[in-house]
Design a protein around this motif. Structure first.
Motif, mmCIF file in Angstrom:
data_model
loop_
_atom_site.group_PDB
_atom_site.id
_atom_site.type_symbol
_atom_site.label_atom_id
_atom_site.label_comp_id
_atom_site.label_asym_id
_atom_site.label_seq_id
_atom_site.Cartn_x
_atom_site.Cartn_y
_atom_site.Cartn_z
ATOM 1 N N VAL A 1 20.793 74.411 41.291
ATOM 2 C CA VAL A 1 20.273 73.175 40.712
ATOM 3 C C VAL A 1 21.017 71.977 41.298
ATOM 4 C CG1 VAL A 1 20.070 71.822 38.582
ATOM 5 C CG2 VAL A 1 19.454 74.253 38.582
ATOM 6 N N HIS A 2 22.328 72.082 41.377
ATOM 7 C CA HIS A 2 23.142 70.986 41.925
ATOM 8 C C HIS A 2 22.761 70.698 43.375
ATOM 9 C CE1 HIS A 2 26.742 69.203 43.852
ATOM 10 N NE2 HIS A 2 26.737 68.474 42.740
ATOM 11 N N ARG A 3 22.530 71.756 44.146
ATOM 12 C CA ARG A 3 22.172 71.583 45.551
ATOM 13 C C ARG A 3 20.887 70.768 45.687
ATOM 14 N NH1 ARG A 3 21.120 76.795 47.404
ATOM 15 N NH2 ARG A 3 18.913 76.314 47.412
ATOM 16 N N GLN A 4 19.942 70.971 44.775
ATOM 17 C CA GLN A 4 18.665 70.257 44.881
ATOM 18 C C GLN A 4 18.679 68.883 44.218
ATOM 19 O OE1 GLN A 4 14.959 72.192 44.252
ATOM 20 N NE2 GLN A 4 15.710 74.156 45.007
ATOM 21 N N THR A 5 19.437 68.723 43.150
ATOM 22 C CA THR A 5 19.406 67.448 42.419
ATOM 23 C C THR A 5 20.578 66.533 42.749
ATOM 24 O OG1 THR A 5 20.683 68.285 40.523
ATOM 25 C CG2 THR A 5 18.270 68.550 40.448
ATOM 26 N N GLY A 6 21.677 67.107 43.216
ATOM 27 C CA GLY A 6 22.879 66.318 43.447
ATOM 28 C C GLY A 6 23.646 66.020 42.171
ATOM 29 N N GLU A 7 23.161 66.541 41.042
ATOM 30 C CA GLU A 7 23.787 66.313 39.743
ATOM 31 C C GLU A 7 24.384 67.608 39.210
ATOM 32 O OE1 GLU A 7 23.954 63.319 38.153
ATOM 33 O OE2 GLU A 7 22.943 62.409 39.885
ATOM 34 N N ARG A 8 25.510 67.485 38.526
ATOM 35 C CA ARG A 8 26.133 68.637 37.872
ATOM 36 C C ARG A 8 25.215 69.109 36.746
ATOM 37 N NH1 ARG A 8 29.255 69.346 33.375
ATOM 38 N NH2 ARG A 8 30.673 71.103 33.462
ATOM 39 N N SER A 9 25.022 70.415 36.646
ATOM 40 C CA SER A 9 24.128 70.969 35.644
ATOM 41 C C SER A 9 24.921 71.664 34.545
ATOM 42 C CB SER A 9 23.190 71.992 36.299
ATOM 43 O OG SER A 9 22.427 72.657 35.325
ATOM 44 N N ARG A 10 24.438 71.519 33.312
ATOM 45 C CA ARG A 10 25.013 72.234 32.164
ATOM 46 C C ARG A 10 24.036 73.316 31.702
ATOM 47 N NH1 ARG A 10 25.765 69.522 27.523
ATOM 48 N NH2 ARG A 10 27.311 71.050 26.949
ATOM 49 N N LEU A 11 23.158 73.711 32.585
ATOM 50 C CA LEU A 11 22.129 74.685 32.300
ATOM 51 C C LEU A 11 22.703 75.942 31.644
ATOM 52 C CD1 LEU A 11 19.079 75.647 33.752
ATOM 53 C CD2 LEU A 11 20.778 77.288 34.510
ATOM 54 N N MET A 12 21.978 76.469 30.673
ATOM 55 C CA MET A 12 22.366 77.716 30.020
ATOM 56 C C MET A 12 21.362 78.777 30.436
ATOM 57 S SD MET A 12 24.471 79.248 27.826
ATOM 58 C CE MET A 12 25.207 77.950 26.881
ATOM 59 N N LEU A 13 21.865 79.908 30.894
ATOM 60 C CA LEU A 13 21.026 81.029 31.290
ATOM 61 C C LEU A 13 21.247 82.159 30.300
ATOM 62 C CD1 LEU A 13 19.146 82.394 33.391
ATOM 63 C CD2 LEU A 13 21.224 83.142 34.578
ATOM 64 N N ASP A 14 20.160 82.763 29.853
ATOM 65 C CA ASP A 14 20.241 83.930 28.975
ATOM 66 C C ASP A 14 19.375 85.022 29.575
ATOM 67 O OD1 ASP A 14 20.877 85.608 26.885
ATOM 68 O OD2 ASP A 14 19.673 84.555 25.397
ATOM 69 N N VAL A 15 19.796 86.253 29.382
ATOM 70 C CA VAL A 15 19.035 87.406 29.866
ATOM 71 C C VAL A 15 18.889 88.386 28.720
ATOM 72 C CG1 VAL A 15 18.997 89.367 31.453
ATOM 73 C CG2 VAL A 15 19.825 87.136 32.256
#
Length: 174
Positions: A91-105
């Motif tokens: 996400v950071h590579r594409q947006t240039g912004e630090r992400s706080r994304l939460m991933l669940d599986v």
């Protein structure tokens, strides 16, 4: 104390930074990028699963559902943590912004949240009875936050101590 006119108060309010609402469009974009990245990983690994996206508070949440086994979570969630970091980097590579994304599986984080909330309440009760601080096992930042919240809700305080990856919570008596 000098009197403040209404105009001066309005000017001060205008200068004072306020908490801004999360940028839903940006968070939805993070979720889309993350979902595409995870979809690619699932395809490469030939793993079947559906992806749900949501925004909770100030973070995007991407969940992989319908996955069999624990290959994407690991014994104690280590694989899930690694996947989350890789996804945040994508996400950071594409947006240039630090992400706080939460991933669940497979609902792993929700189950873990329930377990840790119970643990936080139990440990808070133990500390109230004994009056002695109680250190817990090392945990991830996600896990420590849940315990801190449960302890605070029980009326006690807690602190994180140590260095990553061995950082842990200590529950303190009142």
């Amino acid at each position: 104390m000098p009197d403040v006119t209404e105009a001066e108060a309005e000017q001060e309010t205008a200068r004072t930074p306020t908490a801004t609402a999360p940028d839903l469009v940006a968070l939805e974009q993070e979720g889309e990028i993350a979902a595409d990245y995870i979809e690619g990983l699932l395809d490469i690994a030939d793993i079947d699963g559906d992806i749900d996206m949501d925004v909770e508070g100030d973070r995007a949440v991407v969940s992989v559902v319908g996955v069999k086994g624990g290959d994407l979570t690991g014994k104690h969630g280590e694989v899930l943590e690694a996947l989350q970091e890789l996804t945040r980097l994508a996400v950071h590579r594409q947006t240039g912004e630090r992400s706080r994304l939460m991933l669940d599986v497979g609902g792993f984080r929700e189950r873990r949240r329930a377990e840790l909330t119970k643990l936080g309440v139990k440990i808070a009760d133990d500390v109230k009875r004994s009056g002695e601080p109680k250190p817990l096992q090392p945990m991830t930042p996600f896990e420590r936050k849940i315990v801190h919240d449960a302890v605070a809700a029980a009326g006690l305080r807690s602190e994180s101590e140590g260095e990553e990856p061995n950082r842990f919570v200590v529950v303190m008596p009142a």
